[in-house]
Design a protein around this motif. Structure first.
Motif, short mmCIF file in Angstrom:
data_model
loop_
_atom_site.label_atom_id
_atom_site.label_comp_id
_atom_site.label_asym_id
_atom_site.label_seq_id
_atom_site.Cartn_x
_atom_site.Cartn_y
_atom_site.Cartn_z
N MET A 25 -7.55 -1.29 7.61
CA MET A 25 -8.21 -2.21 6.67
C MET A 25 -9.73 -2.04 6.72
N LEU A 26 -10.26 -1.86 7.91
CA LEU A 26 -11.70 -1.62 8.04
C LEU A 26 -12.09 -0.31 7.35
N ASP A 27 -11.26 0.71 7.49
CA ASP A 27 -11.53 1.99 6.83
C ASP A 27 -11.42 1.87 5.31
N MET A 28 -10.71 0.85 4.81
CA MET A 28 -10.61 0.59 3.36
C MET A 28 -11.76 -0.28 2.88
N GLY A 29 -12.67 -0.66 3.79
CA GLY A 29 -13.87 -1.39 3.38
C GLY A 29 -13.92 -2.85 3.78
N LEU A 30 -12.94 -3.33 4.55
CA LEU A 30 -12.98 -4.72 5.01
C LEU A 30 -14.32 -4.97 5.69
N ALA A 31 -15.02 -6.03 5.28
CA ALA A 31 -16.37 -6.30 5.79
C ALA A 31 -16.35 -7.05 7.12
N ALA A 32 -15.41 -8.00 7.26
CA ALA A 32 -15.37 -8.80 8.48
C ALA A 32 -14.00 -9.43 8.66
N MET A 33 -13.69 -9.72 9.91
CA MET A 33 -12.48 -10.43 10.29
C MET A 33 -12.90 -11.65 11.08
N ILE A 34 -12.14 -12.74 10.93
CA ILE A 34 -12.40 -13.97 11.67
C ILE A 34 -11.14 -14.33 12.44
N GLY A 35 -11.30 -14.62 13.71
CA GLY A 35 -10.16 -15.01 14.53
C GLY A 35 -10.63 -15.51 15.87
N LYS A 36 -9.77 -15.31 16.87
CA LYS A 36 -10.15 -15.66 18.23
C LYS A 36 -9.60 -14.62 19.19
N GLY A 37 -10.31 -14.43 20.27
CA GLY A 37 -9.88 -13.52 21.32
C GLY A 37 -10.39 -12.11 21.15
N LEU B 160 0.83 -1.20 0.00
CA LEU B 160 0.00 0.00 0.00
C LEU B 160 0.87 1.26 0.00
N GLU B 161 1.93 1.25 0.83
CA GLU B 161 2.83 2.41 0.89
C GLU B 161 3.51 2.67 -0.44
N LYS B 162 3.78 1.61 -1.20
CA LYS B 162 4.44 1.74 -2.50
C LYS B 162 3.44 1.99 -3.64
N GLY B 163 2.15 1.95 -3.32
CA GLY B 163 1.13 2.16 -4.33
C GLY B 163 0.93 0.96 -5.25
N GLU B 164 1.35 -0.21 -4.79
CA GLU B 164 1.22 -1.44 -5.58
C GLU B 164 -0.18 -2.03 -5.45
N SER B 165 -0.55 -2.83 -6.43
CA SER B 165 -1.83 -3.54 -6.39
C SER B 165 -1.77 -4.64 -5.35
N LEU B 166 -2.87 -4.83 -4.64
CA LEU B 166 -2.94 -5.86 -3.60
C LEU B 166 -3.37 -7.19 -4.21
N PRO B 167 -3.09 -8.31 -3.52
CA PRO B 167 -3.46 -9.63 -4.05
C PRO B 167 -4.97 -9.88 -4.09
N TYR B 168 -5.74 -9.09 -3.35
CA TYR B 168 -7.20 -9.17 -3.38
C TYR B 168 -7.74 -7.80 -2.99
N SER B 169 -8.98 -7.54 -3.36
CA SER B 169 -9.61 -6.27 -3.01
C SER B 169 -10.06 -6.33 -1.55
N ILE B 170 -9.60 -5.38 -0.76
CA ILE B 170 -9.98 -5.35 0.65
C ILE B 170 -11.44 -4.92 0.81
N ASP B 171 -11.91 -4.06 -0.08
CA ASP B 171 -13.29 -3.56 0.01
C ASP B 171 -14.29 -4.71 -0.12
N GLY B 172 -15.03 -4.95 0.96
CA GLY B 172 -16.04 -6.02 0.98
C GLY B 172 -15.49 -7.40 1.32
#
Length: 175
Positions: free
Chosen positions: A90-102, A43-55
């Motif tokens: 990541m949430l501010d970039m549109g991430l819809a949900a996270m899965i984890g524990k704790g 992101l800092e380098k302005g490169e494309s990500l491996p998947y779209s974070i939005d949604g």
């Protein structure tokens, strides 16, 4: 239990409450500490990500190699708080949900509320059972990270709990 598809999770978020059980189906991306670090460097380098974070839905997991006849090996959640420094952005970039524990930090909880997102919890220690709800696994980035590479998983009725809902109600006692 309600079955929800990943492409509908943003729309479903306001209807779900902390503690509610769901069955999640659709595409989910694995990402842990090392992958998050690389994603933010991209992101800092302005490169494309491996998947779209939005949604997208991210699963904090490092699956083991698949056994014969399975799409994936054991695939249980890792401790989510290790990703708390990355989650608000990541949430501010549109991430819809996270899965984890704790539990999650106050900054993450605030970002969940601000963005109408969800934090879903998988049952720790049940990775061998969880893998039976994953029908496809494909490495999409950072293969050199091994189990921590970013993978696109296909979930089929993966059992989860709403840990923190879109209104910031939580199953965790925050002290």
């Amino acid at each position: 239990m309600i079955e929800i598809y990943t492409n509908e999770i943003k729309a479903a978020a306001p209807t779900l409450s902390a503690g509610e059980q769901i069955l999640l189906s659709g595409t989910v991306y694995t990402s842990r500490d090392a992958a998050h670090k690389r994603i933010f460097a991209m992101l800092e380098k302005g490169e494309s990500l491996p998947y779209s974070i939005d949604g997208a839905v991210v699963y904090y997991a490092g699956p083991t190699p698949a056994k014969a006849g399975m799409a994936i090996g054991s695939c249980g959640p890792t401790t989510s708080s290790r990703m708390d420094k990355y989650a608000p952005a990541m949430l501010d970039m549109g991430l819809a949900a996270m899965i984890g524990k704790g539990p999650r930090s106050t900054d993450v909880i605030d970002a969940i509320r601000r963005n109408g997102a969800l934090y879903l919890c998988a049952i720790g220690g049940a990775g061998a059972l969880a893998c039976k709800h994953i029908t496809e696994c494909k490495v999409i980035a950072f293969e050199d990270l091994g189990c921590e590479s970013v993978k696109a998983l296909t979930f089929h009725k993966f059992p989860l709990f709403v840990g923190i809902d879109s209104m910031a109600r939580s199953i965790f006692k925050i002290s």
